[in-house]
Write a protein that holds these residues in place. Structure first.
Motif, PDB file in Angstrom:
ATOM      1  N   LEU A 156       0.816  -1.215   0.000  1.00 12.60           N
ATOM      2  CA  LEU A 156       0.000   0.000   0.000  1.00 12.60           C
ATOM      3  C   LEU A 156       0.848   1.263   0.000  1.00 12.60           C
ATOM      4  O   LEU A 156       0.747   2.107  -0.901  1.00 12.60           O
ATOM      5  CB  LEU A 156      -0.947  -0.011   1.199  1.00 12.60           C
ATOM      6  N   TYR A 157       1.691   1.417   1.001  1.00 16.43           N
ATOM      7  CA  TYR A 157       2.435   2.667   1.135  1.00 16.43           C
ATOM      8  C   TYR A 157       3.546   2.786   0.094  1.00 16.43           C
ATOM      9  O   TYR A 157       3.902   3.887  -0.317  1.00 16.43           O
ATOM     10  CB  TYR A 157       2.985   2.793   2.554  1.00 16.43           C
ATOM     11  N   ALA A 158       4.058   1.645  -0.344  1.00 13.58           N
ATOM     12  CA  ALA A 158       5.047   1.683  -1.423  1.00 13.58           C
ATOM     13  C   ALA A 158       4.409   2.219  -2.703  1.00 13.58           C
ATOM     14  O   ALA A 158       5.013   3.034  -3.423  1.00 13.58           O
ATOM     15  CB  ALA A 158       5.620   0.286  -1.649  1.00 13.58           C
ATOM     16  N   ASN A 159       3.166   1.801  -2.983  1.00 17.05           N
ATOM     17  CA  ASN A 159       2.461   2.289  -4.166  1.00 17.05           C
ATOM     18  C   ASN A 159       2.105   3.774  -4.034  1.00 17.05           C
ATOM     19  O   ASN A 159       2.146   4.519  -5.015  1.00 17.05           O
ATOM     20  CB  ASN A 159       1.189   1.476  -4.400  1.00 17.05           C
ATOM     21  N   MET A 160       1.764   4.180  -2.827  1.00 18.66           N
ATOM     22  CA  MET A 160       1.477   5.601  -2.616  1.00 18.66           C
ATOM     23  C   MET A 160       2.718   6.452  -2.858  1.00 18.66           C
ATOM     24  O   MET A 160       2.660   7.499  -3.505  1.00 18.66           O
ATOM     25  CB  MET A 160       0.948   5.836  -1.192  1.00 18.66           C
ATOM     26  N   GLU A 161       3.831   5.974  -2.329  1.00 20.52           N
ATOM     27  CA  GLU A 161       5.070   6.726  -2.516  1.00 20.52           C
ATOM     28  C   GLU A 161       5.490   6.730  -3.985  1.00 20.52           C
ATOM     29  O   GLU A 161       5.946   7.747  -4.516  1.00 20.52           O
ATOM     30  CB  GLU A 161       6.187   6.124  -1.649  1.00 20.52           C
TER      31      GLU A 161
END
Length: 609
Positions: A435-440
């Motif tokens: 999730l947060y990797a994709n957001m970043e």
């Protein structure tokens, strides 16, 4: 205070509206629709239901809709007495109008939010119209700007946006309680003559609306719907020394008759049908025990709601302390001299403090509990900003505003830095590891940080150039940009990572489920699957229990040929099923959909050690 070109243009335009009241109403309505759409309508139904609470309401309402049983809520084959029936009725009616979908689930919350915001706009605007009459001036910019800012602050903050877009009961309760209190103030401030029908003397229309809305609050969340607004109204009446006068004006005995006539029938019917099960589950567990004990592990330190308000009303929360100090509620003699219509600031202050104190005392704590104080916070901050429109009798306290504005800049900078480093702060989400990797990777977090950094920089320029009116507006513009370019895209990514795999598995279950085939969920509880499959699910917490349950089912003489199992990847590895004992239908995200032939399961013993 010297006005800039922008201020002069706006002031002139607003003064032109004074000659065109119809245009003023049209512009005000358009403003409310725009901020309401940005906050609550935009992309509302384009994101799937969010586990775990939202689908519980959605499915209970769907059951009500398809069965026609409007008394007892059910979820997954069991009664659900967490909340009274009004939210289920609203969602079921929405299903009948727009179909069973995410829009229908969330429309009641969005409409409740927009309703209380529109009423707040009217209340603030009306109060300042009376202020102009008392001062014998026509300060139209102060009047409409303060009302517009109050409405915008109320709509455009994280707490209101989150619950105004969620298909749960919290925003409906907030709408009922907030509207109750605003109607009470309008009834008190206008002090209209009572309504006389033949020989019956009724309270004025605003007090009557107040009683109807209390009944709505009781039907939304139970006793708190009358206890909370009742405490605030009584505290205010005692403070201004008009308790018995208001008693005669409001006719509370008649009012309680109205409240009971509207709210009691459902409670009587649901108790008659379900008896002690309803009384114990609803009144004792979900009301008394939530206030006196920690329920479902929702405990928090005493300062919890300071953090909730700081972040939930961000970025304007830093103005709340100065806004409360501005009211000077401790100067009772000052407020007793004021006209009723000019006591809005005092009322909003007592409203804010009462809700904050009430839920701080409560042992069970959740962020949504203080949602009813957000309208009061917005009114307080808007009134604080109204002092930037000087009048003959009101000096402009620039010092307190300037201090708060510098704190605002520091707060925006901290938010910006936190967004730049969010992935390091929050860690990994087990349900959506990417999730947060994709957001970043999408650049959303950096863009969000830049938005708030620019807002802080622009606010600093306005302070240094003594252009104070625009500072709160900059916060609002920054928040709108944050919603449009960061929050909405981030929610879409979150939905794809966390909820889309479950919806895809639900579609596969509907497509592949065999007659009489049982569906079990192991290691987690995601009610969205119940809603999207419209199937009953057996939730099993531990992998060992799941193995035992499969063997038990396999040993039954009249068993279906197989069962379906949704299981987390980690729990699936713990189960260590022999390859011949299952068929992996699909893997989506962190979840597996497995079919287990019960005949094979009976022939081979699982490792139950």
């Amino acid at each position: 205070m010297k006005l800039g070109v922008f201020d002069q243009v706006v002031d002139k335009w607003l003064h032109n509206l004074e000659q065109r009241p119809v245009l003023a109403v049209a512009v005000s309505s358009l403003w409310l629709l725009v901020i309401g759409w940005i906050a609550f309508g935009w992309n509302l139904g384009n994101v799937g239901l969010i586990d775990e609470t939202e689908p519980l309401f959605a499915e209970a309402s769907r059951q009500m809709f398809i069965t026609g049983d409007w008394i007892t809520p059910f979820f997954n084959g069991e009664t659900r007495f967490d909340k009274p029936a009004l939210i289920y009725w609203c969602q079921a009616i929405a299903y009948a109008i727009v179909g069973v979908n995410e829009w229908a689930v969330r429309i009641p919350s969005a409409l409740a939010a927009m309703g209380v915001i529109a009423l707040a706009f009217y209340t603030v605007q009306w109060s300042f119209a009376k202020k102009d009459e008392l001062e014998q001036v026509s300060n139209l910019p102060r009047r409409y700007f303060t009302a517009a800012i109050a409405a915008a602050l109320m709509a455009l903050n994280p707490e209101m946006i989150v619950w105004g877009r969620a298909g749960v009961s919290d925003m409906l309760l907030n709408g009922c309680i907030g509207s109750t209190l605003l109607c009470f103030f309008l009834g008190y401030a206008q002090n209209n003559s009572p309504i006389v029908i033949t020989k019956w003397q009724l309270p004025n229309k605003w007090y009557l609306a107040c009683y109807v809305l209390i009944a709505g609050a009781i039907l939304t969340k139970g006793p708190v719907g009358i206890v909370l607004p009742g405490l605030i109204m009584i505290a205010f009446a005692l403070y201004v020394g008009k308790f018995w006068q208001l008693w005669r004006e409001m006719r509370p005995i008649l009012g309680m008759g109205i409240v009971l006539a509207l709210s009691l029938p459902w409670y009587i019917l649901v108790t008659w049908r379900n008896g002690w099960n309803f009384i114990n589950a609803f009144f004792i567990y979900h009301n008394l025990e939530r206030f006196t004990e920690v329920v479902n592990g929702h405990s928090a330190p005493w300062f919890f709601y300071f953090l909730v308000v700081l972040l939930g009303f961000a970025p304007y929360s830093v103005y709340i302390p100065a806004s409360i100090i501005r009211v000077k509620f401790w100067q009772r003699s000052h407020w007793l001299k004021q006209e009723r219509s000019q006591q809005l600031g005092l009322f909003a202050c007592l409203w804010f403090l009462a809700v904050f104190g009430f839920f701080t005392i409560s042992v069970t704590k959740l962020p949504s509990y203080v949602l009813p104080l957000m309208p009061a916070a917005a009114i307080l901050v808007a009134l604080f900003g109204s002092d930037l429109f000087p009048s003959p009798q009101t000096p402009t306290p620039l010092k307190s505003f300037r201090i708060s504005a510098w704190v605002n800049i520091a707060f925006l900078t901290i938010i910006s830095v936190a967004l730049f480093h969010l992935t390091q702060i929050v860690g990994i989400d087990p349900a959506a590891p990417e999730l947060y990797a994709n957001m970043e990777k999408s650049g959303i977090l950096k863009f969000a940080g830049i938005i708030w950094l620019l807002s802080a920089f622009t606010s600093a320029i306005f302070i240094l150039t003594h252009r104070y009116r625009q500072i709160i507006t900059i916060n609002l513009v920054g928040f709108i940009a944050f919603v449009a370019f960061a929050l909405i895209p981030a929610v879409s990514i979150m939905d794809q990572q966390r909820q889309l795999p479950l919806r895809e598995l639900s579609a596969l279950i509907v497509e592949s489920k065999q007659p009489n085939e049982e569906l079990i969920m192991v290691g987690f509880k995601k009610p969205t699957v119940t809603f999207y499959t419209q199937q009953k699910i057996n939730y099993i917490k531990f992998s060992q229990q799941a193995l035992e349950y499969i063997q038990k089912q396999a040993s039954q003489p009249t068993k279906p040929p197989s069962l379906l199992m949704i299981v987390e990847n980690g729990k699936f590895q713990e189960m260590d099923l022999p390859p011949d004992n299952y068929k992996n239908i699909a893997t989506k995200g962190a979840y597996n959909l497995i079919r287990i032939p019960l005949k094979t399961a009976k022939q081979q013993n699982f490792n139950l050690s």
